[in-house]
Design a protein around this motif. Sequence first.
Motif, PDB file in Angstrom:
ATOM      1  N   UNK A   1       0.848  -1.196   0.000  1.00  0.00           N
ATOM      2  CA  UNK A   1       0.000   0.000   0.000  1.00  0.00           C
ATOM      3  C   UNK A   1       0.880   1.240   0.000  1.00  0.00           C
ATOM      4  N   UNK A   2       0.667   2.064  -0.975  1.00  0.00           N
ATOM      5  CA  UNK A   2       1.384   3.338  -0.916  1.00  0.00           C
ATOM      6  C   UNK A   2       0.540   4.412  -1.584  1.00  0.00           C
ATOM      7  N   UNK A   3       0.811   5.629  -1.200  1.00  0.00           N
ATOM      8  CA  UNK A   3      -0.001   6.741  -1.687  1.00  0.00           C
ATOM      9  C   UNK A   3       0.524   7.210  -3.037  1.00  0.00           C
ATOM     10  N   UNK A   4      -0.395   7.289  -4.005  1.00  0.00           N
ATOM     11  CA  UNK A   4      -0.024   7.790  -5.319  1.00  0.00           C
ATOM     12  C   UNK A   4      -0.980   8.900  -5.755  1.00  0.00           C
ATOM     13  N   UNK A   5      -2.277   8.644  -5.599  1.00  0.00           N
ATOM     14  CA  UNK A   5      -3.279   9.632  -6.021  1.00  0.00           C
ATOM     15  C   UNK A   5      -3.714  10.472  -4.836  1.00  0.00           C
ATOM     16  N   UNK A   6      -3.526  11.786  -4.951  1.00  0.00           N
ATOM     17  CA  UNK A   6      -3.880  12.680  -3.845  1.00  0.00           C
ATOM     18  C   UNK A   6      -4.949  13.667  -4.307  1.00  0.00           C
ATOM     19  N   UNK A   7      -6.035  13.715  -3.551  1.00  0.00           N
ATOM     20  CA  UNK A   7      -7.075  14.718  -3.803  1.00  0.00           C
ATOM     21  C   UNK A   7      -6.799  15.918  -2.903  1.00  0.00           C
ATOM     22  N   UNK A   8      -6.692  17.093  -3.514  1.00  0.00           N
ATOM     23  CA  UNK A   8      -6.498  18.323  -2.737  1.00  0.00           C
ATOM     24  C   UNK A   8      -7.739  19.192  -2.921  1.00  0.00           C
ATOM     25  N   UNK A   9      -8.558  19.316  -1.884  1.00  0.00           N
ATOM     26  CA  UNK A   9      -9.693  20.236  -1.985  1.00  0.00           C
ATOM     27  C   UNK A   9      -9.178  21.646  -1.708  1.00  0.00           C
ATOM     28  N   UNK A  10      -9.750  22.625  -2.389  1.00  0.00           N
ATOM     29  CA  UNK A  10      -9.236  23.996  -2.237  1.00  0.00           C
ATOM     30  C   UNK A  10      -7.867  24.154  -2.889  1.00  0.00           C
ATOM     31  N   UNK A  11      -7.572  23.289  -3.850  1.00  0.00           N
ATOM     32  CA  UNK A  11      -6.232  23.251  -4.460  1.00  0.00           C
ATOM     33  C   UNK A  11      -5.940  24.398  -5.404  1.00  0.00           C
ATOM     34  N   UNK A  12      -6.942  25.254  -5.676  1.00  0.00           N
ATOM     35  CA  UNK A  12      -6.671  26.462  -6.470  1.00  0.00           C
ATOM     36  C   UNK A  12      -6.320  27.627  -5.563  1.00  0.00           C
ATOM     37  N   UNK A  13      -6.476  27.423  -4.260  1.00  0.00           N
ATOM     38  CA  UNK A  13      -6.229  28.509  -3.302  1.00  0.00           C
ATOM     39  C   UNK A  13      -4.744  28.667  -3.033  1.00  0.00           C
ATOM     40  N   UNK A  14      -4.478  29.441  -2.044  1.00  0.00           N
ATOM     41  CA  UNK A  14      -3.105  29.849  -1.766  1.00  0.00           C
ATOM     42  C   UNK A  14      -2.255  28.670  -1.268  1.00  0.00           C
ATOM     43  N   UNK A  15      -2.600  28.098  -0.149  1.00  0.00           N
ATOM     44  CA  UNK A  15      -1.805  26.971   0.355  1.00  0.00           C
ATOM     45  C   UNK A  15      -1.938  25.777  -0.592  1.00  0.00           C
ATOM     46  N   UNK A  16      -3.176  25.542  -1.050  1.00  0.00           N
ATOM     47  CA  UNK A  16      -3.443  24.385  -1.905  1.00  0.00           C
ATOM     48  C   UNK A  16      -2.613  24.396  -3.176  1.00  0.00           C
ATOM     49  N   UNK A  17      -2.493  25.541  -3.816  1.00  0.00           N
ATOM     50  CA  UNK A  17      -1.775  25.576  -5.102  1.00  0.00           C
ATOM     51  C   UNK A  17      -0.289  25.263  -4.901  1.00  0.00           C
ATOM     52  N   UNK A  18       0.283  25.759  -3.823  1.00  0.00           N
ATOM     53  CA  UNK A  18       1.691  25.433  -3.549  1.00  0.00           C
ATOM     54  C   UNK A  18       1.845  23.950  -3.203  1.00  0.00           C
ATOM     55  N   UNK A  19       0.860  23.422  -2.478  1.00  0.00           N
ATOM     56  CA  UNK A  19       0.925  22.006  -2.142  1.00  0.00           C
ATOM     57  C   UNK A  19       0.853  21.161  -3.424  1.00  0.00           C
TER      58      UNK A  19
END
Length: 380
Positions: A1-19
Amino acid sequence: MSIRNVLVTGGAGYIGSHLVDGLVVRGYDVVVLDSLVSQVHRTGTWPSYVNAKARYVRGDVRDRDALQPLVLRADAVVHLAAAVSVGQSMYEVDRYVDINTRGTALLLDILVNQRHHVEKVIVASSIGVYGEGAYECGACGPQAPGLRPAAQLAARQWEHRCPRCDAELRPVPTPESKALYRDNIYSMTKHHQEEMVLLIGRTYGIPAVAPRFFNVYGPRQSLSNPYAGVAAIFVSRLLNDRQPVVFEDGGQLRDFVSIHDAVRCLALMLEKPGADFFPVNVGSGYTVTILEVARTLARLLGKSIEPLVTNRGRTFDIRHNTADITFARDRLGFTPTVPLEEGMAELIAWARTSPDGAVDLFDRALSELEQKGLLVQPTA
Ligand SMILES: NC(=O)c1ccc[n+]([C@@H]2O[C@H](COP(=O)([O-])OP(=O)(O)OC[C@H]3O[C@@H](n4cnc5c(N)ncnc54)[C@H](O)[C@@H]3O)[C@@H](O)[C@H]2O)c1
Ligand SMILES: [Zn+2]
């Protein structure tokens, strides 16, 4: 098990976009869900800095049809979408609770009731859950005061005093274990989000972390949103040759952490188990007053504009709160790397080129505060 697909909600925002940028560089497949709220995204379109290697979906986190399919495809969810202003939350109560608390409740409802393979949930919490920071009385020991009464603010007595011996209290870095006090609706919703996610995580064995962000600053912070981000508000004022407005006497102590350090800390939370099922302070460990921030920004911008010190308090403001980042250091190996001056210079360099920089809506926000009686009328 390993993480590959990440959902970022608010990913157009300030912290989200950098993440999103940070995750793409680290080789993750990233999907963003963002409704592009107009207060943050004035044009109503995806910002120019969207990452070509991520997938973007426009939708609301409160809409099950939008959220559920994305959650079911994800190995990890970083839930950043939120309404983010403390002051505004005090008069848009329904909207704040609906987006922040209910949006998170829907995410958890999906995780509890649908077959999924999410291995990590990270939910953005805030310094706001503490209310006042930690304090000490030289004679009586540790103290955790609540908000200062309006009469104290009206008398312009900014510092907390010991309830036992009346000595002035000394602010100290706030550890995660400090008692929590929510003094405004926004912070209550952040607390709901944090507690709900950690509880469901523990109950169902889904590793969950709640980063408590202190003042995250850097490029892409909304300059035209007068309700959020004091460093960006100051830059916007200065770019318009106006004085940054400082409440009280400007001696409030805070911790400003560079967006790049905040993203590094989030990546560590995603990749390491050390902070699973805990809230974690995300700060720089470096303490600065609001007045120093305003002056530093003016100096770096080459403007001889002194901050306007209002000597007026806002009913919902805390006096001091700075981060004790021992937990993140010990559990995640987190070490902040960006010094304040360097990070502020980066914020400025970006702000100069941002079309948003020209719009200063602060006066409107200030008069809203005045109308709602949230700006205390001095008696002294
Ligand atoms: N910036 C800070 O210093 C700070 C401090 C403490 C906590 N936080 C938390 O970090 C998170 C991100 O903050 P930010 O500074 O990047 O804010 P931001 O406003 O820049 O980003 C939030 C994003 O969420 C989106 N959004 C808002 N409501 C939505 C909804 N209902 N459905 C889908 N998308 C929605 C917005 O369009 C925006 O792009 C928030 O949860 C905030 O509470 C930030
Ligand atoms: Zn005392």
